[in-house]
Design an enzyme around this catalytic site. Structure first.
Site, PDB file in Angstrom:
ATOM      1  N   GLY A  71       0.811  -1.211   0.000  1.00 25.75           N
ATOM      2  CA  GLY A  71       0.000   0.000   0.000  1.00 25.75           C
ATOM      3  C   GLY A  71       0.845   1.262   0.000  1.00 25.75           C
ATOM      4  O   GLY A  71       0.513   2.241  -0.678  1.00 25.75           O
ATOM      5  N   THR A  72       1.920   1.250   0.741  1.00 21.92           N
ATOM      6  CA  THR A  72       2.760   2.448   0.832  1.00 21.92           C
ATOM      7  C   THR A  72       3.352   2.807  -0.526  1.00 21.92           C
ATOM      8  O   THR A  72       3.330   3.955  -0.943  1.00 21.92           O
ATOM      9  CB  THR A  72       3.869   2.241   1.883  1.00 21.92           C
ATOM     10  OG1 THR A  72       3.249   2.142   3.166  1.00 21.92           O
ATOM     11  CG2 THR A  72       4.846   3.407   1.895  1.00 21.92           C
ATOM     12  N   GLN A 179      -7.593   0.083   3.657  1.00 21.92           N
ATOM     13  CA  GLN A 179      -8.439  -0.453   4.730  1.00 21.92           C
ATOM     14  C   GLN A 179      -9.812  -0.917   4.249  1.00 21.92           C
ATOM     15  O   GLN A 179     -10.591  -1.454   5.036  1.00 21.92           O
ATOM     16  CB  GLN A 179      -8.625   0.598   5.843  1.00 21.92           C
ATOM     17  CG  GLN A 179      -7.366   0.893   6.639  1.00 21.92           C
ATOM     18  CD  GLN A 179      -6.874  -0.288   7.466  1.00 21.92           C
ATOM     19  OE1 GLN A 179      -7.602  -1.260   7.728  1.00 21.92           O
ATOM     20  NE2 GLN A 179      -5.628  -0.234   7.897  1.00 21.92           N
ATOM     21  N   ALA A 200      -2.430  -6.422   0.275  1.00 24.92           N
ATOM     22  CA  ALA A 200      -2.850  -7.809   0.508  1.00 24.92           C
ATOM     23  C   ALA A 200      -2.902  -8.179   1.987  1.00 24.92           C
ATOM     24  O   ALA A 200      -3.804  -8.897   2.428  1.00 24.92           O
ATOM     25  CB  ALA A 200      -1.908  -8.773  -0.218  1.00 24.92           C
ATOM     26  N   HIS A 201      -1.951  -7.676   2.765  1.00 24.96           N
ATOM     27  CA  HIS A 201      -1.825  -8.233   4.121  1.00 24.96           C
ATOM     28  C   HIS A 201      -2.892  -7.736   5.096  1.00 24.96           C
ATOM     29  O   HIS A 201      -2.984  -8.234   6.211  1.00 24.96           O
ATOM     30  CB  HIS A 201      -0.417  -8.012   4.678  1.00 24.96           C
ATOM     31  CG  HIS A 201      -0.146  -6.630   5.150  1.00 24.96           C
ATOM     32  ND1 HIS A 201      -0.175  -6.291   6.484  1.00 24.96           N
ATOM     33  CD2 HIS A 201       0.147  -5.503   4.477  1.00 24.96           C
ATOM     34  CE1 HIS A 201       0.110  -5.006   6.592  1.00 24.96           C
ATOM     35  NE2 HIS A 201       0.310  -4.505   5.393  1.00 24.96           N
ATOM     36  N   CYS A 325       2.485   8.199  23.291  1.00 27.07           N
ATOM     37  CA  CYS A 325       3.527   7.371  23.882  1.00 27.07           C
ATOM     38  C   CYS A 325       3.837   6.148  23.043  1.00 27.07           C
ATOM     39  O   CYS A 325       4.905   5.568  23.160  1.00 27.07           O
ATOM     40  CB  CYS A 325       3.102   6.931  25.276  1.00 27.07           C
ATOM     41  SG  CYS A 325       2.585   8.321  26.275  1.00 27.07           S
TER      42      CYS A 325
HETATM   43  S1  FES Z   1       5.651   8.696  26.482  1.00 21.09           S
HETATM   44 FE1  FES Z   1       4.709  10.000  27.864  1.00 21.09          FE
HETATM   45  S2  FES Z   1       5.859   9.748  29.667  1.00 21.09           S
HETATM   46 FE2  FES Z   1       6.489   8.186  28.366  1.00 21.09          FE
END
Ligand code: FES
Lengths: 389, 123
Positions: A71-72, A179, A200-201, A325
């Site tokens: 896709g990329t 998607q 495909a994946h 995060c």
């Molecule tokens: S990514 Fe936010 S404190 Fe670790």
């Protein structure tokens, strides 16, 4: 321990039938499809058949399908290829702010090369407004690229309407359908599109293979140059086993799509209402109905997504998050941000993306372990206590 | 990205979660990079940190470093505690993925801010 995989928008397990179809091409059928001898011709035949299956599945004709590494590459090829082939007509591109990075980054690259790009906003459900597309069009516009459905939240964009506008104005419309192809019906004619990326994946096929549909007559410049493969549009010896795998994957999807989408919608909605009943302060991200059957993105207020993912993983449940995060870039999800989701809420987002092998029992198991995890993390959260006064 | 076994252990069983009633110092810091938040409470007797507790809204590394920093400061004098760097916290956890080093800064900042608060109250 029970293992529950709910990350099918990231990738899916390869269907055993697909693996079976591919195996001979790692074995005795090893010829180069460009060769004129029988070894080569046998491989050529397999590619042609796969191309026919893919074309038929999306309402295209064989010549309009170009196999890519995924896709990329298809997105890069479409965007850079159409932009460069048409730059004499103008240098303006329209896209949305919630595209996959496989679209956003080629657009950013083109900006550095002197193109102008408009990044359209979305509403709180992640929908692009076709009127906004129309308003953004200038004399310079040569390409509109809007995704068919968003990978994080599952919202399905009004591509057919946007396609109508593009057609009237004579502007090329590309859609990243990675998607959607294989999950919901996709027909290039009904959608009024000129170009489409698929992979495909995401639909129980192998990794490393995808395709670009380019409507006959659309000018596109190759990204990868070399031999005469793919009608001079994508050089490199074809990945025959993977192409066969893609063909098989769409062949299976063609027969299972309708039933599966009903099955997954029910399963997903069960998960959604179960979470709503058992956990307070949760929010749905994405459109309530204009959404992929398998996708559920929810925010759990006062907790952070990576902590939820890690805890679920310890229980054998695989999901993903739009939290900063986990993103690798430490930016929270650009999709949720564009939808106007508050940063702290975006931090607590979790994406559950279901697949054909998931069962009621899987959902029950998630509903059994998830509430405890949220309670535990909330007890640890400085935000939760503040809320409680 | 992968967390060390030690990080995961602290993430699974974080030490000293919660608040201290009538703490001698409170640190409240936010991570400007990702938006995560940490609160650290300390109890000080005769210049020694006798208890420390935390509350964190953050990733696995944020929770593990919060847990570790509370462990490290207990029994330390104020000066010793001030010398604890984010690197020391990360090292005590067997290292952090490079992209997660900033999370340990959150722990160091929370500790410094709690000690600041304590020193201010002392006048
Ligand atoms: S990514 Fe936010 S404190 Fe670790």
């Amino acid at each position: 321990m029970r293992k529950v995989y709910l990350d099918h928008n990231a990738t899916t397990p390869t269907h055993p039938e697909v693996v079976k179809a591919m195996l001979p091409y790692y074995g005795k059928i090893y010829g180069n499809p460009s060769s004129i001898h029988q070894f080569g011709q046998e491989a050529r035949k397999a590619i042609d058949e796969a191309r026919e299956k893919v074309a038929d599945f999306i309402g295209a004709i064989q010549e309009e399908i170009i196999f890519t590494s995924g896709g990329t590459e298809a997105d890069n090829f479409a965007i850079k290829g159409i932009a460069y082939a048409n730059e004499k007509k103008g240098k303006h591109i329209i896209t949305s702010s919630i595209e996959h990075h496989a679209v956003l980054n080629p657009c950013k690259y083109l900006e550095k090369q002197g193109f102008q790009v408009t990044y359209l906003p979305v509403d709180k459900y992640g929908l692009v407004d076709p009127d906004e597309v129309e308003k953004a069009i200038t004399k310079e516009t040569i390409l509109i690229t809007i995704m068919h459905a968003n990978n994080e939240i599952g919202t399905i964009e009004p591509i057919a309407e946007i396609g109508k506008i593009a057609k009237e104005k004579g502007i090329c419309l590309h859609t990243d359908a990675v998607q959607t192809v294989g999950k919901i019906p996709v027909n290039v004619n009904k959608l009024n599109i000129d170009s489409l990326s698929l992979s495909a994946h995401k639909i129980y096929g192998p990794k490393g293979i995808g395709g670009l549909y380019v409507h006959k007559g659309i000018r596109i410049q190759p990204l990868i140059e070399g031999g005469h493969h793919e009608k001079n549009r994508r050089a490199g010896t074809e990945n025959v086993p993977a192409i066969v795998g893609l063909g098989k994957a769409v062949e299976i999807a063609k027969t299972t799509l309708d039933k599966e989408s009903i099955y997954l919608t029910n399963l997903r909605d069960g998960l959604c209402s179960g979470i709503g009943e058992k956990i307070d302060s949760v929010y749905l991200n994405g459109h309530p109905v204009k959404r992929l059957p398998n996708t559920l993105n929810m925010s759990f207020e006062f907790v952070e997504g990576e902590s939820i993912i890690l805890n679920l993983d310890m229980k054998g449940i695989a999901v993903s998050s739009g939290s900063a995060c986990t993103s690798g870039s430490l930016e929270p999800s650009h999709v949720l941000k564009a939808m106007g989701v508050e940063p702290a809420i975006a931090q607590g987002s979790v994406r559950f993306s279901l697949g054909k092998d998931n069962t009621e029992e899987d959902i029950d198991y998630v509903l059994e372990v998830l509430p405890e995890i949220i309670v535990r993390l909330r007890a640890m959260s400085p935000l939760y206590r503040k809320q409680k006064g | 990205m992968k967390y060390s076994e030690k990080v995961m252990e602290h993430f699974r069983n974080p030490r000293n979660v919660g608040e201290i009633e009538n703490p001698d110092g409170i640190g409240h810091v936010g991570n400007p990079v990702c938006g995560d938040i940490m609160e650290l409470y300390i109890k000080v007797e005769n210049n020694i940190i006798v208890d420390a507790k935390f509350k964190t809204f953050g990733c696995g590394a944020a929770i593990a470093t919060s847990s570790m920093v509370t462990e490290l400061v207990k029994g330390k004098s104020i000066d010793e505690a001030l010398a604890i760097s984010n690197k020391a916290v990360a090292e005590a956890l067997g290292g952090l993925p490079p992209i997660k080093m900033h999370c340990s800064v959150l722990a160091e900042d929370a500790l410094k801010s709690a000690i600041d608060d304590y020193l201010k109250k002392q006048g």
